[in-house]
Design a protein around this motif. Structure first.
Motif, short mmCIF file in Angstrom:
data_model
loop_
_atom_site.label_atom_id
_atom_site.label_comp_id
_atom_site.label_asym_id
_atom_site.label_seq_id
_atom_site.Cartn_x
_atom_site.Cartn_y
_atom_site.Cartn_z
N PHE A 1 -55.75 82.77 -70.60
CA PHE A 1 -56.69 81.62 -70.50
C PHE A 1 -57.18 81.58 -72.00
O PHE A 1 -57.38 82.62 -72.63
N THR A 2 -57.40 80.26 -72.44
CA THR A 2 -58.09 79.93 -73.79
C THR A 2 -59.38 79.34 -73.52
O THR A 2 -59.36 78.31 -72.86
N ASN A 3 -60.42 80.15 -74.01
CA ASN A 3 -61.53 79.54 -74.00
C ASN A 3 -61.90 78.92 -75.31
O ASN A 3 -61.88 79.37 -76.34
N GLY A 4 -62.10 77.31 -75.10
CA GLY A 4 -62.05 76.77 -76.31
C GLY A 4 -63.82 76.15 -76.50
O GLY A 4 -64.61 76.52 -75.67
N SER A 5 -63.93 75.13 -77.39
CA SER A 5 -64.97 74.60 -77.59
C SER A 5 -66.33 75.68 -78.03
O SER A 5 -67.31 75.61 -77.56
N LEU A 6 -65.67 76.75 -78.57
CA LEU A 6 -66.73 77.97 -79.09
C LEU A 6 -67.53 77.72 -80.30
O LEU A 6 -66.95 76.91 -80.88
N THR A 7 -68.67 78.50 -80.55
CA THR A 7 -69.15 78.36 -81.83
C THR A 7 -68.75 79.45 -82.70
O THR A 7 -68.83 80.73 -82.38
N ASN A 8 -68.25 79.10 -83.87
CA ASN A 8 -67.68 80.32 -84.87
C ASN A 8 -69.06 80.99 -85.33
O ASN A 8 -70.02 80.55 -85.48
N GLY A 9 -68.75 82.08 -85.48
CA GLY A 9 -69.47 83.33 -85.93
C GLY A 9 -70.41 83.89 -84.73
O GLY A 9 -70.75 84.99 -85.11
N LEU A 10 -70.19 83.63 -83.53
CA LEU A 10 -70.96 84.09 -82.43
C LEU A 10 -69.82 85.08 -81.84
O LEU A 10 -68.75 84.63 -81.83
N THR A 11 -70.28 86.18 -81.38
CA THR A 11 -69.44 86.91 -80.53
C THR A 11 -69.32 86.79 -79.14
O THR A 11 -70.43 86.64 -78.26
N TYR A 12 -68.20 86.69 -78.47
CA TYR A 12 -67.84 86.42 -77.08
C TYR A 12 -67.29 87.66 -76.34
O TYR A 12 -66.44 88.14 -76.95
N SER A 13 -67.76 87.81 -75.16
CA SER A 13 -67.18 89.08 -74.55
C SER A 13 -66.68 88.58 -73.21
O SER A 13 -67.44 87.77 -72.59
N TYR A 14 -65.86 89.07 -72.61
CA TYR A 14 -65.11 88.86 -71.35
C TYR A 14 -64.70 90.05 -70.44
O TYR A 14 -64.48 91.04 -70.87
N ARG A 15 -64.94 89.72 -69.10
CA ARG A 15 -64.15 90.76 -68.04
C ARG A 15 -63.60 89.93 -67.12
O ARG A 15 -63.91 88.67 -66.81
N VAL A 16 -62.55 90.42 -66.35
CA VAL A 16 -61.62 89.64 -65.45
C VAL A 16 -61.48 90.41 -64.18
O VAL A 16 -61.53 91.49 -64.14
N ALA A 17 -61.87 89.69 -63.32
CA ALA A 17 -61.25 90.29 -61.68
C ALA A 17 -60.14 89.60 -61.13
O ALA A 17 -60.26 88.31 -61.28
N ALA A 18 -59.46 90.32 -60.01
CA ALA A 18 -58.33 89.59 -59.33
C ALA A 18 -58.90 89.01 -57.93
O ALA A 18 -60.12 89.40 -57.60
N LEU A 19 -58.57 88.07 -57.50
CA LEU A 19 -58.82 87.19 -56.17
C LEU A 19 -57.75 87.34 -55.39
O LEU A 19 -56.58 87.23 -55.74
N ALA A 20 -58.03 87.47 -54.16
CA ALA A 20 -57.06 87.44 -52.97
C ALA A 20 -57.72 86.61 -51.78
O ALA A 20 -58.71 87.13 -51.01
N SER A 21 -57.27 85.46 -51.58
CA SER A 21 -57.86 84.12 -50.60
C SER A 21 -59.37 84.40 -50.54
O SER A 21 -60.19 84.48 -49.55
N GLY A 22 -59.93 84.35 -51.66
CA GLY A 22 -61.52 84.34 -52.02
C GLY A 22 -62.04 85.73 -52.15
O GLY A 22 -63.35 85.65 -52.72
N ALA A 23 -61.14 86.64 -51.80
CA ALA A 23 -62.15 87.97 -52.05
C ALA A 23 -61.88 88.44 -53.49
O ALA A 23 -60.93 88.36 -53.99
N VAL A 24 -62.95 89.15 -53.91
CA VAL A 24 -62.93 89.44 -55.25
C VAL A 24 -62.71 90.98 -55.50
O VAL A 24 -63.44 91.68 -54.86
N GLY A 25 -61.81 91.37 -56.08
CA GLY A 25 -61.67 92.90 -56.71
C GLY A 25 -62.56 93.13 -57.76
O GLY A 25 -63.47 92.55 -58.26
N PRO A 26 -62.36 94.46 -58.42
CA PRO A 26 -63.32 95.15 -59.48
C PRO A 26 -62.92 94.48 -60.80
O PRO A 26 -61.83 94.00 -60.88
#
Length: 305
Positions: free
Chosen positions: A98-123
């Motif tokens: 995924f590409t997260n656009g329209s961000l402000t240069n100079g700020l730090t962005y952090s991310y975490r991702v979780a898997a989905l299965a028919s709506g249920a969310v994993g760690p």
């Protein structure tokens, strides 16, 4: 307890005998038949978190990618800006990037991702961060004797800079001259005088590389003459003045300046390659002041007394 009845029907037609058996379960004859209920089995949430989450920042955007989780039907991402996590996932995707656009240069962005299965969310995965960076601005070059000095405005969020150099301003024709600069300045040396060099600069930071700056041109030159053509001798004549001076080694020629006040204008009245000059068309009785300066490809030297 329900009673079970068995009904037998016996039919004889010619030599063929048909025996039919019907079983009816009821508390009494004529009762409503039993209906089965469908039971839904709960969908299990993914047990594994996505791994190998990476972030690559550029100007105004961060591209994320990760390893697929078996049986996942999609993924959702959490984001933090400058250390503050948002309350809910900001996007859901079906793929592993995924590409997260329209961000402000100079700020730090952090991310975490979780898997989905028919709506249920994993760690959620471990976090990864990136700081988008803008191109350097205010890039300026100053020519010297076989040197070029570069300076630019510091880029917010940058931790290092790289410099590109080439004989043209086309990026494909330029090569990286230096990387890892920690200050917004660089001095290039060992260049050929009277030859044009083009430079570009870009910033790098936390998991990010910004775009190259616009090109700046620098043309190194030898220094101007360092001594004046002293002594300068002026001889007055009829509506004229004759000047002569001492030669300066290695120069292209001499520029002659004239004034009636003793303050010399920046524009010379004449140039010559020799060591003398006669100024005609003067007004007799008027006082004129003169000076001479040697010049070369590197500029104009000091004026004579």
């Amino acid at each position: 307890m329900p009673h079970r009845y068995r009904l037998f029907v016996h039919v004889t037609t010619f030599a063929l005998t048909l025996l039919a058996s019907l079983t009816v379960t009821a508390s009494h004859m004529g009762a409503t038949p039993r209906r089965d209920r469908a039971v839904r089995t709960p969908v299990a949430a993914p047990t594994a978190a996505p791994t190998m989450l990476t972030a690559a920042g550029s100007s105004g955007r961060v591209r994320l990618s990760w390893t697929a989780v078996p049986d996942a039907t999609g993924y959702q991402l959490l984001r933090a800006v400058s250390g503050t996590w948002e309350a809910v996932p900001f996007v859901k995707v079906s793929g592993t990037s995924f590409t997260n656009g329209s961000l402000t240069n100079g700020l730090t962005y952090s991310y975490r991702v979780a898997a989905l299965a028919s709506g249920a969310v994993g760690p959620y995965s471990s976090e990864v961060s990136a700081t988008p960076l803008a191109a350097p601005t205010g890039v300026a070059g100053t020519a010297g004797d076989t040197t070029a000095s570069l300076a630019w405005t510091a880029v917010p969020g940058a931790t290092a800079y790289a410099v590109l150099r080439g004989a043209t301003s086309t990026i494909a024709d330029m090569t990286v001259l230096v990387e890892g600069l920690t200050v917004p300045a660089f001095a290039d040396s060992g260049l050929a005088n009277q030859r044009s060099y083009y430079y570009r600069v870009r910033a790098s930071g936390l998991n990010s590389v910004g775009p190259w700056s616009p090109a700046v041109r620098v043309r190194p030159m030898p220094p101007p003459p360092s001594v004046p053509p002293d002594p300068l001798v002026v001889t007055a004549g009829n509506a004229r003045a004759t000047l002569s001076w001492t030669a300066v080694s290695g120069v292209t020629g001499y520029k002659i300046y004239r004034s009636t006040t003793g303050v010399f204008d920046a524009t010379p009245i004449a140039s010559t390659a020799g060591t003398s000059y006669t100024n005609t068309g003067l007004v007799n009785g008027t006082t004129y002041y003169y000076t001479v300066a040697a010049y070369a490809v590197g500029g104009i030297g000091p004026k004579a007394s």
